[in-house]
Each structure stands twice: as structure tokens, then as C-alpha cells.
Design an enzyme around this catalytic site. Structure first.
Site, PDB file in Angstrom:
ATOM      1  N   GLY A  41      -4.679  -5.793   8.993  1.00 26.40           N
ATOM      2  CA  GLY A  41      -5.316  -5.718   7.379  1.00 26.40           C
ATOM      3  C   GLY A  41      -4.322  -5.464   6.438  1.00 26.40           C
ATOM      4  CB  CYS A 250     -36.184 -15.606   9.581  1.00 31.81           C
ATOM      5  SG  CYS A 250     -35.987 -17.080   9.083  1.00 31.81           S
ATOM      6  CB  CYS A 253     -36.088 -19.098  13.012  1.00 34.44           C
ATOM      7  SG  CYS A 253     -34.990 -17.758  12.544  1.00 34.44           S
ATOM      8  CB  CYS A 275     -31.858 -17.485   8.734  1.00 36.28           C
ATOM      9  SG  CYS A 275     -32.686 -16.807  10.193  1.00 36.28           S
ATOM     10  CB  CYS A 281     -32.644 -20.559  10.435  1.00 32.63           C
ATOM     11  SG  CYS A 281     -34.188 -20.611  10.046  1.00 32.63           S
TER      12      CYS A 281
END
Ligand code: ADP
Ligand code: MG
Lengths: 310, 274
Positions: A41, A250, A253, A275, A281
Site C-alpha cells: 500500500g 445481467c 447471461c 455485465c 458474460c
């Protein structure tokens, strides 16, 4: 991902060193990456190089990818979750040309994934590296413009200002309205900006098996999250961190609990949610999952784009 | 003790032999290159005491205040502070982390210009709440409730809590700056010309409020001012500075009513004439 002092040839533009950057530059970037991994980080300054593309096109991510790429790697590049935006196509083309590496659109086949905006929906593995293109690496910049001061704040872990920002959010909107670049605390120490990914993806960063590398070209910073590292999204006890929720699955899908983009279908107000991760997807559809719009002629061009690529 | 100090702070007794000072200042000197800022300043500040540093512009008041508050390293001398655990610590021997923690918890610093002490782009509530968040408060509702309470205490309408200080008058900004500093219940507050630049009527209200808060909270204060009326109203003790040196020090009323030094006499008479 080994160093590969080789050259790739392009008929038009002569010889490049493998992956464009010279070996010395790549070593310098790798040192910054190693330092970043050692201090999760922490933003490591590095001597960012000019790349043959403008800032804002992911020059930080491209340099990180160039430094870790080996001849046997398979590269995937996504932008907004999609493999076929101009930005993704041009970066993929850049490495095909300068390193001659295999590229793919399939998350599971890639050893290195360079991304702007999204983390793939599929779980990444220990054999993969996720490289983020970062425009603004400094999470404290919003309230503290002085670089000397933000450095000191990181050094002394003085992060009260991050909560001032979230406080303002709640005071103005009644809830934490930050949806992108949502700050996280890495390994119980450094606060980091995962910009510009949606906060929907923040939980995926936590304990991720893949190595996560972040490159900011203009701001000359590299930072990292080693595999299996704690990543916590900042919040208040009475306003806990939450990800975006989507009302419907979605349209193509039928996937739930994934990040969806709104797509306008026609000029009569027709629209659907699909998606954002196009590979995810397609993969689902090829396994027989169909959403309620999958057979709709208005949505057919969305689905066929995927089939052509697959 | 004079009537003036009794009125201000009934329990305050300036010089108790068995008391330990809150701040012990020894031989503090600051040069800017060849130019003298202040030199060889020594004094003790006692718990609950309000000390005014007075003198004309350029006499070294701000330099001294900045040295005392660790904002400016002295060229020579030592400053010790009694920490909450009772130990006496040399401020310039503290780690930077400890010093910064001290500054945002146990101390306050009120700047002449509110813009130097406030975050002008965030709301009044966030300005007051910042120190709470800095020391780990993570409950939005509690932070907001405390901020609301402090706005009331400094006489800012609580429906202004979400407004940025940009939208406030000069007097309101200064009161907000004070609230922002006091929210962690500091023991020592430094102030540099806190009433400077304000209209006379606004000054009076601010002084009144400061006097009340200082008494209610039992604060120790070091206040720099070139305005002897401010010193008269707020302080127990006065230090008169000239050319970077302290030329006279004593109880406020004694110095103002019966100055010993010719320069102090001049200062006092000029304010009386003004
Ligand atoms: N940053 C600085 N650089 C050089 N000289 C300074 C600086 N700050 C103050 N001085 C000088 O130090 C002396 C004391 O200034 P200062 O402490 O600001 O006085 P006051 O607050 O009483 O007006 C003055 O001669 C001033 O010009
Ligand atoms: Mg001054």
C-alpha cells in the site's frame, strides 16, 4: 515474467528492446515493484518514462506490465471491463508488437491482466498478476494538496482526513456516496486509493490470491498488494461500507452479484443492464446461462460481438 | 492577586510554590539568519494561567509563540511541557509523531487568519469533527452530535453545520476555529492575534466568548496580541516584548496600571490616548 533481454522486430519501425523499455529501466521499475510488495500500500516513487502514448492512457500500468512481462506470458488488457475498447486494443497491440507475447481476452488464460476500472469477476489465482492503470494515486490529495504534508501523514499513519472526506459525503448525501476510488487500508497500515475502480470491486482486493500492482505514470508512483493481504474499505461504525447493488441480473447471461453497465438499446428509451466484464458474460453464455434479454433482437448485437471474439 | 484575576478565574492562584509548571521555557532564542527573531526568553506557564505576550509589531511575539508551539525550531534554548501523565518532556526531543499528536489533542492553535486554521472547503461540522476523527472516532452520529454541541458553545447556529466556512463572516470563522481546536479538550491553547482584523463590535463578542470558554474549561493560554485591551480582558499575566527581548513581566493589572519600564509606560499611555 522473467527478464528477457531479447528484441522483437517490427517491419515498419525497426527494433525494440523486448517490451519496449530498455533493460536498465525495467530493472529500476522492478526494484520499485519489489519495494511496493515489501511495504503493501506504500506509494513508491519511480522514474516514470515517456511512453509512445499519452498520459491518461495507462502509461503507469504499461510500464509495470513491461517490467514484469516475460516471453511466455499471456496478456489480457481490459478497460471498463471490456477487452475491445480503443484503449485496451491499443495496449494489447503494443505488447504484441514490442514483446511478441500471446494475448487473450479470457481471464482464466491470462498470466498478466492489465486493467483500468475493473477487477474481473472470475476469482484470480496465485499464478496471475493484476496490473492497474492509476491516474491519481494519492488518496489524501483531495483535502491536502501539499506533497510534503501527505508524505508525512502516510509516514505517521495520520489518516483522520480520509474520514473527514467520508464525513462530508454523509453530511451532503445522507450516506457514503463515493462509488469510485473508494479508499482502502492495506495490511492494517497504509491507506491507498484503488482509483478508479468502482467500490463494487473493493472486496475482491481483500485476500486476493493474485499479486496486485498499481502504476501511475504521470504521478510517478508504483504501489502493490501482495497475494493474500488484508484490504479494508474505510467507513464509519454507523455507516458501514457497502457495495453497489443491482436490481436485476445481467440481461444477457443472467449473472447476479456482478457489476453491470447500463446499455441504451434504441432511441425510444429501450435499455438493459449487462455485465461490465464482457469475458465473464461470454463465458457464462457459452455454458448455457441466458438472461431475459438474450433472445431480444435489440440486444443481439451485444451478444454477437462476443461470439465473434470467442 | 487582583480583583481582575479573581473575576476571571476564581480558583486561579498564579504562583504556588509546590505547583509544577505546565510549560517551562529556558533561554529560547531564534534567529532568521542574521536577523533576530527573539532572544533569551525564559518563563514558566502555570496550569490554568492565561499569559499575554504584548509588544509592537516586529518585537518577536509570533516568533516566540511559534517556537513554543513547536512550529518553529528555536536556534537555542529549551521548552519543556508537562504531559498528561505528569512527566516533564523537552518538546524538541519528542518524536515528530508524538509532537503532532500533542498538537492535535492536548494543544490548540488559533491563527489570526481563520483561513490558516480552518479547512475552507469542507463543512463546519467536518472542521470541528476533524480532530475527533484524527484520534480514531469512527461513529458519524457521535462526531456530528459533538460538532453540533460545539457550534452551540461558540454561538454558531447549528443549522449552519453543513455550510463551509467560506459562507461565514469573519467573526463566525474565528469562533469556528476556536471550536475546532477545543473539541479534544486541550490543556494549552496558543493564540496569535485572534481578534486582529475583526470589527470592534465583533471583537468584543469574541473576547467575551473566549473569556467564558477559558474559565469554563480551565484552559492555559498563551495569547499574542498588540492590543492591550485584549490582554487586560483575558490575561492573568503579561510579558512585554521589545526588539526580541522580554523587557517587563508581571500580573496584568500591575503592568498595565503601573508599568515600571519606560517603554511599557509608553505602550500603556499610547493605548490610553488612542
Ligand atoms: N520568516 C522570517 N524571516 C526573516 N525574518 C523574520 C521572519 N519572521 C519574522 N522575522 C523577523 O523577526 C522579527 C520578529 O518578528 P515577529 O516574530 O513576526 O514579530 P511580531 O509577531 O511581534 O510582529 C522581525 O524583525 C521580523 O522581521
Ligand atoms: Mg505577529
Amino acid at each position: 515474467m522473467s527478464a528477457h533481454p531479447d528484441t522483437a522486430t517490427s517491419p515498419d519501425e525497426g527494433h525494440y528492446n523486448f517490451a519496449y523499455l530498455d533493460e536498465q529501466t525495467k530493472r529500476m521499475i522492478r526494484r520499485a515493484i519489489l519495494k511496493g510488495i515489501a511495504v503493501p500500500g506504500y506509494q513508491v516513487p519511480f522514474a516514470s518514462r515517456e511512453m509512445p502514448m499519452p498520459y491518461g492512457w495507462g502509461t503507469g500500468g504499461v510500464q509495470v506490465t513491461a517490467a514484469i512481462l516475460g516471453a511466455d506470458d499471456t496478456l489480457k488488457v481490459i478497460d471498463q471491463g471490456s477487452d475491445d475498447t480503443t484503449n485496451a486494443v491499443s495496449i494489447r497491440g503494443f505488447f504484441e508488437k514490442t514483446a511478441g507475447v500471446e494475448t487473450t481476452t479470457r481471464t482464466s488464460e491470462a498470466s498478466i491482466i492489465q486493467t483500468r476500472h475493473r477487477i474481473p469477476e472470475a476469482l484470480l489465482t496465485e499464478d496471475q498478476v493484476l496490473v492497474y492503470q492509476v491516474p491519481i494515486p494519492e488518496p489524501l490529495r483531495f483535502l491536502e494538496p501539499r506533497e510534503t504534508e501527505t508524505r508525512k501523514m502516510h509516514a505517521l499513519a495520520e489518516y483522520g482526513l480520509m474520514h473527514v472526506k467520508l464525513y462530508e459525503d454523509i453530511a451532503r448525501n445522507g450516506h457514503i456516496a463515493t462509488t469510485y476510488a473508494y479508499p482502502v487500508e492495506v495490511n492494517d497500515r497504509y491507506v491507498m486509493d484503488p482509483s478508479p475502480t468502482p467500490k463494487f470491486d473493493n472486496p475482491k482486493m481483500h485476500e486476493m490470491a493474485a499479486l496486485q500492482l498499481f502504476g501511475a505514470g504521470r504521478e510517478k508512483r508504483i504501489y502493490a498488494i501482495p497475494p493474500h493481504t488484508k484490504v479494508k474499505s474505510l467507513d464509519f461504525d454507523d455507516h458501514p461500507f457497502e457495495v453497489q447493488k443491482f436490481e436485476k441480473p445481467c440481461g444477457l447471461c443472467g449473472a447476479e452479484n456482478v457489476y453491470l453497465d447500463e446499455v441504451i438499446l434504441d432511441d425510444k428509451g429501450g435499455r438493459m443492464f449487462v455485465c461490465s466484464d464482457s469475458d465473464h458474460c461470454e463465458d457464462r453464455r457459452s455454458h448455457g446461462h441466458l438472461g431475459e434479454m438474450a433472445a431480444d433482437p435489440a440486444a443481439s448485437h451485444l451478444a454477437s460481438t462476443g461470439e465473434e471474439r470467442a | 492577586m487582583t480583583d481582575q484575576t479573581t473575576m476571571l478565574e476564581p480558583n486561579f492562584v498564579p504562583y504556588q510554590e509546590n505547583d509544577e509548571p505546565l510549560l517551562r521555557v529556558s533561554g529560547v532564542t531564534r534567529y532568521y539568519g542574521d536577523r533576530l527573531g527573539c532572544t533569551d526568553i525564559s518563563f514558566n506557564l502555570w496550569p490554568g494561567e492565561v499569559l499575554a505576550i504584548v509588544g509592537e509589531s516586529g518585537s518577536g511575539k509570533t516568533t516566540l509563540l511559534n517556537c513554543l508551539s513547536t512550529r518553529l525550531a528555536p536556534t537555542a534554548g529549551a521548552i519543556e511541557y508537562r504531559m498528561r501523565d505528569g512527566s516533564m518532556r523537552d518538546l524538541y526531543q519528542l518524536t515528530e509523531a508524538d509532537r503532532r499528536l500533542l498538537m492535535r489533542t492536548d494543544w490548540g492553535f488559533v491563527h489570526q487568519s481563520p483561513a490558516d486554521g480552518l479547512r475552507m472547503t469542507v463543512s463546519a461540522g467536518a472542521n470541528v469533527g476533524e480532530r475527533l476523527m484524527a484520534v480514531g472516532n469512527r461513529h458519524y452520529g457521535n462526531i456530528r452530535a459533538t460538532a453540533t454541541d460545539w457550534l452551540e458553545r461558540v454561538e454558531i447556529a447549528t443549522d449552519r453545520i453543513d455550510d463551509p466556512p467560506r459562507a461565514f463572516s469573519g467573526g463566525m470563522r474565528q469562533r469556528l476555529q476556536i471550536a475546532r481546536n477545543l473539541v479534544t479538550h486541550p490543556r494549552l491553547v496558543f493564540m496569535d492575534e485572534p481578534t486582529g482584523g475583526l470589527d470592534v463590535s465583533v471583537q468584543a463578542r469574541l473576547l467575551d466568548m473566549m473569556r467564558r470558554l477559558v474559565a469554563d474549561l480551565g484552559l492555559s493560554v498563551i495569547i499574542v496580541t498588540h492590543d492591550l485591551a485584549v490582554a487586560r480582558l483575558l490575561s492573568h499575566r503579561i510579558m512585554v516584548m521589545r526588539h526580541g527581548k522580554v523587557i517587563e513581566t508581571g500580573l496584568t493589572d500591575q503592568v498595565l496600571d503601573d508599568p515600571r519600564e519606560p517603554y511599557s509606560q509608553l505602550l500603556v499611555s499610547s493605548i490610553l490616548q488612542a
